[in-house]
Design an enzyme around this catalytic site. Structure first.
Site, PDB file in Angstrom:
ATOM      1  N   ARG A  48      26.041 -32.831  -5.410  1.00  0.00           N
ATOM      2  CA  ARG A  48      24.935 -32.612  -6.338  1.00  0.00           C
ATOM      3  C   ARG A  48      23.789 -31.925  -5.594  1.00  0.00           C
ATOM      4  O   ARG A  48      23.666 -32.037  -4.364  1.00  0.00           O
ATOM      5  CB  ARG A  48      24.462 -33.938  -6.944  1.00  0.00           C
ATOM      6  CG  ARG A  48      23.927 -34.924  -5.935  1.00  0.00           C
ATOM      7  CD  ARG A  48      23.616 -36.266  -6.578  1.00  0.00           C
ATOM      8  NE  ARG A  48      23.032 -37.208  -5.632  1.00  0.00           N
ATOM      9  CZ  ARG A  48      23.721 -37.956  -4.794  1.00  0.00           C
ATOM     10  NH1 ARG A  48      25.035 -37.865  -4.787  1.00  0.00           N
ATOM     11  NH2 ARG A  48      23.113 -38.789  -3.970  1.00  0.00           N
ATOM     12  N   CYS A  57      20.282 -30.924  -4.000  1.00  0.00           N
ATOM     13  CA  CYS A  57      19.181 -31.614  -3.346  1.00  0.00           C
ATOM     14  C   CYS A  57      17.914 -31.494  -4.191  1.00  0.00           C
ATOM     15  O   CYS A  57      17.605 -30.428  -4.734  1.00  0.00           O
ATOM     16  CB  CYS A  57      18.955 -30.996  -1.967  1.00  0.00           C
ATOM     17  SG  CYS A  57      17.479 -31.601  -1.107  1.00  0.00           S
ATOM     18  N   CYS A  78      16.144 -26.261   3.976  1.00  0.00           N
ATOM     19  CA  CYS A  78      15.681 -27.536   3.420  1.00  0.00           C
ATOM     20  C   CYS A  78      14.823 -28.288   4.446  1.00  0.00           C
ATOM     21  O   CYS A  78      15.183 -28.396   5.620  1.00  0.00           O
ATOM     22  CB  CYS A  78      16.882 -28.398   3.020  1.00  0.00           C
ATOM     23  SG  CYS A  78      16.405 -29.948   2.210  1.00  0.00           S
ATOM     24  N   THR A 101      25.482 -38.025   2.286  1.00  0.00           N
ATOM     25  CA  THR A 101      24.556 -38.211   1.160  1.00  0.00           C
ATOM     26  C   THR A 101      25.121 -37.726  -0.170  1.00  0.00           C
ATOM     27  O   THR A 101      24.617 -38.101  -1.226  1.00  0.00           O
ATOM     28  CB  THR A 101      23.232 -37.459   1.420  1.00  0.00           C
ATOM     29  OG1 THR A 101      23.499 -36.046   1.532  1.00  0.00           O
ATOM     30  CG2 THR A 101      22.574 -37.954   2.697  1.00  0.00           C
ATOM     31  N   CYS A 114      50.790 -25.954   3.651  1.00  0.00           N
ATOM     32  CA  CYS A 114      51.250 -24.673   3.116  1.00  0.00           C
ATOM     33  C   CYS A 114      50.145 -23.617   3.168  1.00  0.00           C
ATOM     34  O   CYS A 114      50.422 -22.423   3.051  1.00  0.00           O
ATOM     35  CB  CYS A 114      51.780 -24.840   1.699  1.00  0.00           C
ATOM     36  SG  CYS A 114      50.648 -25.646   0.548  1.00  0.00           S
ATOM     37  N   CYS A 156      22.381 -28.491   0.095  1.00  0.00           N
ATOM     38  CA  CYS A 156      21.030 -27.982   0.319  1.00  0.00           C
ATOM     39  C   CYS A 156      21.054 -26.521   0.751  1.00  0.00           C
ATOM     40  O   CYS A 156      22.079 -25.988   1.194  1.00  0.00           O
ATOM     41  CB  CYS A 156      20.329 -28.772   1.434  1.00  0.00           C
ATOM     42  SG  CYS A 156      20.309 -30.555   1.251  1.00  0.00           S
ATOM     43  N   CYS A 182      14.950 -29.291  -1.774  1.00  0.00           N
ATOM     44  CA  CYS A 182      14.963 -27.831  -1.597  1.00  0.00           C
ATOM     45  C   CYS A 182      15.426 -27.084  -2.851  1.00  0.00           C
ATOM     46  O   CYS A 182      15.356 -25.857  -2.902  1.00  0.00           O
ATOM     47  CB  CYS A 182      15.828 -27.437  -0.407  1.00  0.00           C
ATOM     48  SG  CYS A 182      17.582 -27.837  -0.581  1.00  0.00           S
TER      49      CYS A 182
END
Length: 361
Positions: free
Chosen positions: A66, A68, A41, A33, A318, A37, A71
């Protein structure tokens, strides 16, 4: 402690039962999505292979997720600081707007206070957060064959010069200088640990780095010189294969990378990078271990330099090299990423009793 958070299974169970003990202490990023969250949530629970857990909101944002809208994981920070609340709301209302310092001042906020607040809460400034949202749209438009002006508009830049400057800062090449007939192609690669740039020819991967790596622009400039300026944007078979393999890696399905690689380094450096690829996922080695493996036991410092010069992150691992005392030591992508990568790779250990201290292969 090396790892701040419990293992993936423990956190996923906490997510399923909405365990309040982890509220504010852990967050879940959902690859299917693109949102992150709280573990409490109420939304429908994602599949475990689509989940990556972080200890801070800043890490989630830096990884390209981004917040939610159910929540509201940013709410505690916003409630603690009215300036953060107002600016986050303004950013949501105008995600394509080119924010400037003057816009923040016109909202009645002190620039230095806002800068400190955002850096403290998120590890980035408000202007950096806004810029990150927009540039990816412009980059992908051009990579898909769109004109530079279309990329500029998709990134929300009214000024061509401003888009040029931001693009130049991001990858070290202005969009107008991109080759129409490239030998090397730059591609944007999203990952749960932050967006990366891959540079490949039609047959091999030449570079894979996180966008915030300090040495990235220097590395890109050298590649452009080696290609005599013939570098552009676009997808290739190696970059598409890489994305598939990275997806399998982060979902816990496979730590094997078969994407063909192009090494840019001395014979010694190539020997070190080959040794790194022989370290099994979930295990670590010291610089002295690598030096012994390549038959140069006294070249520990040279091994460390070659390790730091690696420009194909993750695939040439590494991050699996640590100090002789067990410390994480430096990592160009940031120590927090090194810690997370080692945590992810613990699931690839064949058994708990396999703790060999020597490179095999």
């Amino acid at each position: 402690m090396l790892f701040d958070l419990p293992d993936h299974n423990t956190l996923y169970q906490a997510l399923l039962v909405r365990d309040t003990a982890y509220d504010g202490q852990a967050y879940v990023c959902v690859s299917s999505t693109g949102v992150f969250c709280r573990l409490t949530c109420p939304a429908r629970k994602p599949k475990p292979e689509n989940c990556t857990f972080f200890g801070t909101v800043g890490e989630c944002i830096d990884a390209g997720y981004r917040a939610c809208k159910r929540c509201h994981p940013l709410q505690p920070m916003a409630m603690a600081d009215p300036a953060i609340a107002a600016l986050l709301a303004a950013l949501d209302e105008r995600p394509d707007f080119r924010w400037r310092e003057g816009d923040i001042e016109r909202m009645g906020f002190d620039l230095s206070t806002v800068r400190r607040s955002f850096k403290r809460q998120f590890g980035m400034t408000f202007l950096e957060m806004a810029r990150q949202r927009r540039l990816r749209d412009g980059f992908e438009t051009i990579a898909d064959g769109g004109a530079v002006i279309a990329g500029q508009l998709d990134a929300g830049f009214e000024s061509a010069s401003a888009f040029r400057a931001a693009f130049l800062k991001l990858i070290g090449t202005a969009p107008g200088n991109l080759s129409a007939d490239p030998l090397l192609f730059a591609d944007w690669v999203p990952t749960p640990l932050g967006d990366m740039i891959a540079v490949s020819s039609r047959s091999q991967l030449h570079l894979l780095e996180f966008f915030d790596r300090k040495a990235l622009r220097t590395e890109l400039r050298r590649l452009a010189q080696s290609a005599k300026g013939h570098i552009g944007l676009g997808r290739t078979d190696p970059s598409e294969r890489l994305k598939t393999e990275l997806g399998m890696f982060f979902k816990g399905r496979s730590a094997e990378f078969q994407t063909p690689l192009a090494y840019h380094g001395s014979e010694f450096a190539r020997a070190v990078w080959t040794a790194l690829r022989h370290i099994p996922a979930g295990q670590t080695r010291s610089y002295s271990d690598i030096a012994v493996w390549i038959g140069r036991p006294n070249a520990v410092r040279a091994v460390a330099r070659a390790n730091g010069a690696n420009q194909i992150a993750l695939v040439i691992p590494c991050h699996r090299v640590i100090g002789a005392d067990g410390s994480l030591t430096g990592y160009g992508g940031g120590l927090w990423r090194k810690q997370k990568l080692l945590e992810i790779e613990r699931q690839y250990l064949p058994s708990k009793k396999d703790h060999s201290t020597h490179v095999t292969g």
